[in-house]
Design a protein around this motif. Structure first.
Motif, PDB file in Angstrom:
ATOM      1  N   LYS A   1      46.048 -58.515 -33.877  1.00  0.00           N
ATOM      2  CA  LYS A   1      46.676 -58.649 -35.101  1.00  0.00           C
ATOM      3  C   LYS A   1      45.572 -59.074 -36.168  1.00  0.00           C
ATOM      4  N   GLY A   2      45.427 -58.575 -37.440  1.00  0.00           N
ATOM      5  CA  GLY A   2      44.570 -58.921 -38.378  1.00  0.00           C
ATOM      6  C   GLY A   2      43.277 -58.090 -38.237  1.00  0.00           C
ATOM      7  N   GLU A   3      43.084 -57.244 -37.605  1.00  0.00           N
ATOM      8  CA  GLU A   3      41.643 -56.414 -37.428  1.00  0.00           C
ATOM      9  C   GLU A   3      41.845 -55.365 -38.549  1.00  0.00           C
ATOM     10  N   VAL A   4      40.885 -55.316 -39.434  1.00  0.00           N
ATOM     11  CA  VAL A   4      40.745 -54.303 -40.386  1.00  0.00           C
ATOM     12  C   VAL A   4      39.938 -53.395 -39.902  1.00  0.00           C
ATOM     13  N   LEU A   5      40.820 -51.919 -39.879  1.00  0.00           N
ATOM     14  CA  LEU A   5      40.039 -50.903 -39.402  1.00  0.00           C
ATOM     15  C   LEU A   5      39.078 -50.137 -40.356  1.00  0.00           C
ATOM     16  N   TRP A   6      39.384 -50.137 -41.579  1.00  0.00           N
ATOM     17  CA  TRP A   6      38.524 -49.662 -42.476  1.00  0.00           C
ATOM     18  C   TRP A   6      39.180 -49.948 -44.125  1.00  0.00           C
TER      19      TRP A   6
ATOM     20  N   SER B   1      35.043 -41.573 -42.763  1.00  0.00           N
ATOM     21  CA  SER B   1      35.872 -40.983 -41.946  1.00  0.00           C
ATOM     22  C   SER B   1      35.170 -40.297 -40.781  1.00  0.00           C
ATOM     23  N   THR B   2      34.919 -40.975 -39.777  1.00  0.00           N
ATOM     24  CA  THR B   2      34.244 -40.525 -38.829  1.00  0.00           C
ATOM     25  C   THR B   2      34.982 -40.464 -37.353  1.00  0.00           C
ATOM     26  N   TYR B   3      36.151 -41.100 -37.671  1.00  0.00           N
ATOM     27  CA  TYR B   3      37.142 -41.277 -36.080  1.00  0.00           C
ATOM     28  C   TYR B   3      38.381 -41.477 -36.479  1.00  0.00           C
ATOM     29  N   PHE B   4      39.340 -41.212 -35.321  1.00  0.00           N
ATOM     30  CA  PHE B   4      40.746 -41.532 -35.549  1.00  0.00           C
ATOM     31  C   PHE B   4      41.275 -42.100 -34.510  1.00  0.00           C
ATOM     32  N   LEU B   5      42.550 -42.877 -34.544  1.00  0.00           N
ATOM     33  CA  LEU B   5      43.103 -43.377 -33.413  1.00  0.00           C
ATOM     34  C   LEU B   5      44.469 -42.986 -33.281  1.00  0.00           C
ATOM     35  N   LEU B   6      44.874 -42.635 -31.573  1.00  0.00           N
ATOM     36  CA  LEU B   6      46.007 -42.389 -31.218  1.00  0.00           C
ATOM     37  C   LEU B   6      47.048 -43.575 -30.832  1.00  0.00           C
ATOM     38  N   PRO B   7      47.814 -44.419 -31.428  1.00  0.00           N
ATOM     39  CA  PRO B   7      48.440 -45.721 -31.031  1.00  0.00           C
ATOM     40  C   PRO B   7      49.243 -45.181 -29.851  1.00  0.00           C
ATOM     41  N   LEU B   8      49.195 -46.314 -28.664  1.00  0.00           N
ATOM     42  CA  LEU B   8      50.070 -46.195 -27.675  1.00  0.00           C
ATOM     43  C   LEU B   8      51.142 -47.420 -27.927  1.00  0.00           C
ATOM     44  N   ARG B   9      50.668 -48.589 -28.424  1.00  0.00           N
ATOM     45  CA  ARG B   9      51.298 -49.872 -28.717  1.00  0.00           C
ATOM     46  C   ARG B   9      51.020 -50.477 -29.865  1.00  0.00           C
ATOM     47  N   GLY B  10      51.675 -51.042 -30.570  1.00  0.00           N
ATOM     48  CA  GLY B  10      51.148 -51.866 -31.730  1.00  0.00           C
ATOM     49  C   GLY B  10      51.491 -51.024 -33.031  1.00  0.00           C
ATOM     50  N   ILE B  11      51.049 -51.619 -34.148  1.00  0.00           N
ATOM     51  CA  ILE B  11      51.380 -51.150 -35.694  1.00  0.00           C
ATOM     52  C   ILE B  11      50.336 -51.330 -36.461  1.00  0.00           C
ATOM     53  N   ILE B  12      50.026 -50.312 -37.312  1.00  0.00           N
ATOM     54  CA  ILE B  12      48.693 -50.293 -38.167  1.00  0.00           C
ATOM     55  C   ILE B  12      49.468 -50.037 -39.464  1.00  0.00           C
ATOM     56  N   GLU B  13      49.156 -50.912 -40.429  1.00  0.00           N
ATOM     57  CA  GLU B  13      49.748 -50.941 -41.898  1.00  0.00           C
ATOM     58  C   GLU B  13      48.755 -50.221 -42.949  1.00  0.00           C
ATOM     59  N   GLY B  14      48.910 -49.236 -43.748  1.00  0.00           N
ATOM     60  CA  GLY B  14      48.041 -48.669 -44.654  1.00  0.00           C
ATOM     61  C   GLY B  14      48.597 -49.055 -46.090  1.00  0.00           C
TER      62      GLY B  14
ATOM     63  N   PHE C   1      51.775 -46.998 -39.201  1.00  0.00           N
ATOM     64  CA  PHE C   1      51.971 -46.226 -38.081  1.00  0.00           C
ATOM     65  C   PHE C   1      52.006 -46.839 -36.747  1.00  0.00           C
ATOM     66  N   GLY C   2      52.398 -46.093 -35.871  1.00  0.00           N
ATOM     67  CA  GLY C   2      52.841 -46.685 -34.536  1.00  0.00           C
ATOM     68  C   GLY C   2      52.665 -45.638 -33.333  1.00  0.00           C
ATOM     69  N   PRO C   3      53.236 -45.728 -32.194  1.00  0.00           N
ATOM     70  CA  PRO C   3      52.944 -44.771 -31.383  1.00  0.00           C
ATOM     71  C   PRO C   3      53.414 -43.377 -31.546  1.00  0.00           C
ATOM     72  N   GLY C   4      52.680 -42.465 -31.076  1.00  0.00           N
ATOM     73  CA  GLY C   4      52.954 -41.206 -31.588  1.00  0.00           C
ATOM     74  C   GLY C   4      52.326 -40.668 -32.665  1.00  0.00           C
ATOM     75  N   ASP C   5      51.750 -41.405 -33.606  1.00  0.00           N
ATOM     76  CA  ASP C   5      51.021 -40.990 -34.884  1.00  0.00           C
ATOM     77  C   ASP C   5      49.427 -40.689 -34.493  1.00  0.00           C
TER      78      ASP C   5
ATOM     79  N   VAL D   1      48.617 -54.859 -37.682  1.00  0.00           N
ATOM     80  CA  VAL D   1      49.690 -55.676 -38.000  1.00  0.00           C
ATOM     81  C   VAL D   1      50.478 -56.362 -36.937  1.00  0.00           C
ATOM     82  N   GLU D   2      50.180 -55.405 -35.901  1.00  0.00           N
ATOM     83  CA  GLU D   2      50.829 -55.705 -34.300  1.00  0.00           C
ATOM     84  C   GLU D   2      49.794 -55.579 -33.368  1.00  0.00           C
TER      85      GLU D   2
END
Length: 304
Positions: A196-201, A207-220, A231-235, A255-256
């Motif tokens: 939690k608290g890690e800034v991805l970008w 834009s050179t990569y993307f993520l597929l979450p399994l657990r946790g939440i990303i806020e845009g 964003f969360g699992p399945g996104d 954020v999680e």
């Protein structure tokens, strides 16, 4: 435009062919035919399969979905590709606003060219992804993103190859892909754990990569207009801007605590070039997503 060389010269002026080898435009030109439409005439009708994709030479047309206009297209733009690529009956009406001239190519001919010349398919992936971005920027405070999914069940250890393959088959329209294609992608997929608290970008980053979450939440968080979403699992997070070859349009922060698969864009394109079925399946998935965004845009119009 009866002359093939004239068709070639016109295609070379289109953004879709900018920077591509001249051979690509020559091949496409050889497979097109001129079509003319009078003002008020339908280029496409709702419910009728789209058998051709058309490059607009002259005039404008309007896409109408659920009785509402959602997009206007003009010279050097492409029309009909979304439903054709989605491999379904035409998802909208398209009506000429002026007398029009287009160059039409049969869907099956276009797909044969895609299979033989991945560089053109890559450009189409880029264009459809850009259309997704444009649509999301118009879809209000949450950019059209939905609810967060439930976390996936997974072991208390790194995923093995078979488990990564099983997950990938459920995501990003990869379900119809060959086992070999899924395996090739899974071997290059990285499992990441981010606190939690890690800034991805940040906005404007490459834009050179993307993520597929399994657990946790990303806020845009996006600006101009201001938008906020999660964003969360399945996104898929960052996939569309990466494939569109656009810089990041929102700030992304964990954020999680996050567990996700990371796929580098170069890896994805390398696998897609080797596996046409996976590439065309991904393209169809994006095209179907655009039709869904059209619906959200119509709903927004109805709410105003």
């Amino acid at each position: 435009m009866e002359d093939r060389f004239q068709r070639y010269l016109f295609l070379k002026t289109m953004p879709a062919f900018t920077g591509l080898p001249s051979e690509i435009a020559q091949i496409v030109a050889a497979n097109t035919r001129p079509r003319r439409f009078e003002k008020g005439e339908h280029l496409y009708r709702l419910g009728v399969p789209a058998l051709e994709v058309q490059y607009i030479v002259r005039g404008e047309c309007e896409i109408i979905r659920n009785g509402k206009p959602v997009r206007r297209l003009g010279p050097r733009m492409v029309v009909g590709g979304i439903s054709a690529l989605a491999d379904q009956e035409q998802g909208y009406d398209c009506v000429a606003l002026d007398d029009m001239l287009t160059l039409a190519i049969k869907v099956e001919d276009a797909q044969e060219i895609f299979e033989e010349h991945f560089i053109l398919l890559k450009r189409v992936l880029q264009g459809t992804s850009q259309e997704v971005l444009e649509a999301r920027r118009k879809l209000g405070p949450n950019a059209g993103f939905g609810e967060i999914g439930e976390p996936f069940d997974f072991p208390d250890r790194p995923f093995d190859l078979v488990e990564r393959m099983a997950f990938l088959r459920k995501t990003m329209s990869f379900g119809s892909s060959e086992i070999d294609a899924i395996a090739d992608l899974a071997r290059e997929t990285q499992e990441v754990h981010l606190p939690k608290g890690e800034v991805l970008w940040e906005i404007g980053d490459r834009s050179t990569y993307f993520l597929l979450p399994l657990r946790g939440i990303i806020e845009g968080r996006a600006e101009h207009p201001e938008q906020r979403f999660r964003f969360g699992p399945g996104d898929s997070v960052g996939a569309i801007d990466s494939m569109a070859d656009e810089r990041r349009w929102y700030r992304a922060e964990v954020v999680e605590d996050l567990v996700a698969f990371r796929i580098d864009l170069e890896v994805l394109f390398g696998v897609l070039e080797d596996h046409f079925t996976m590439a065309i399946g991904l393209l169809r998935g994006i095209a179907m997503g655009i039709l869904g965004l059209y619906d959200q845009g119509v709903d927004a119009l109805n709410d105003n």
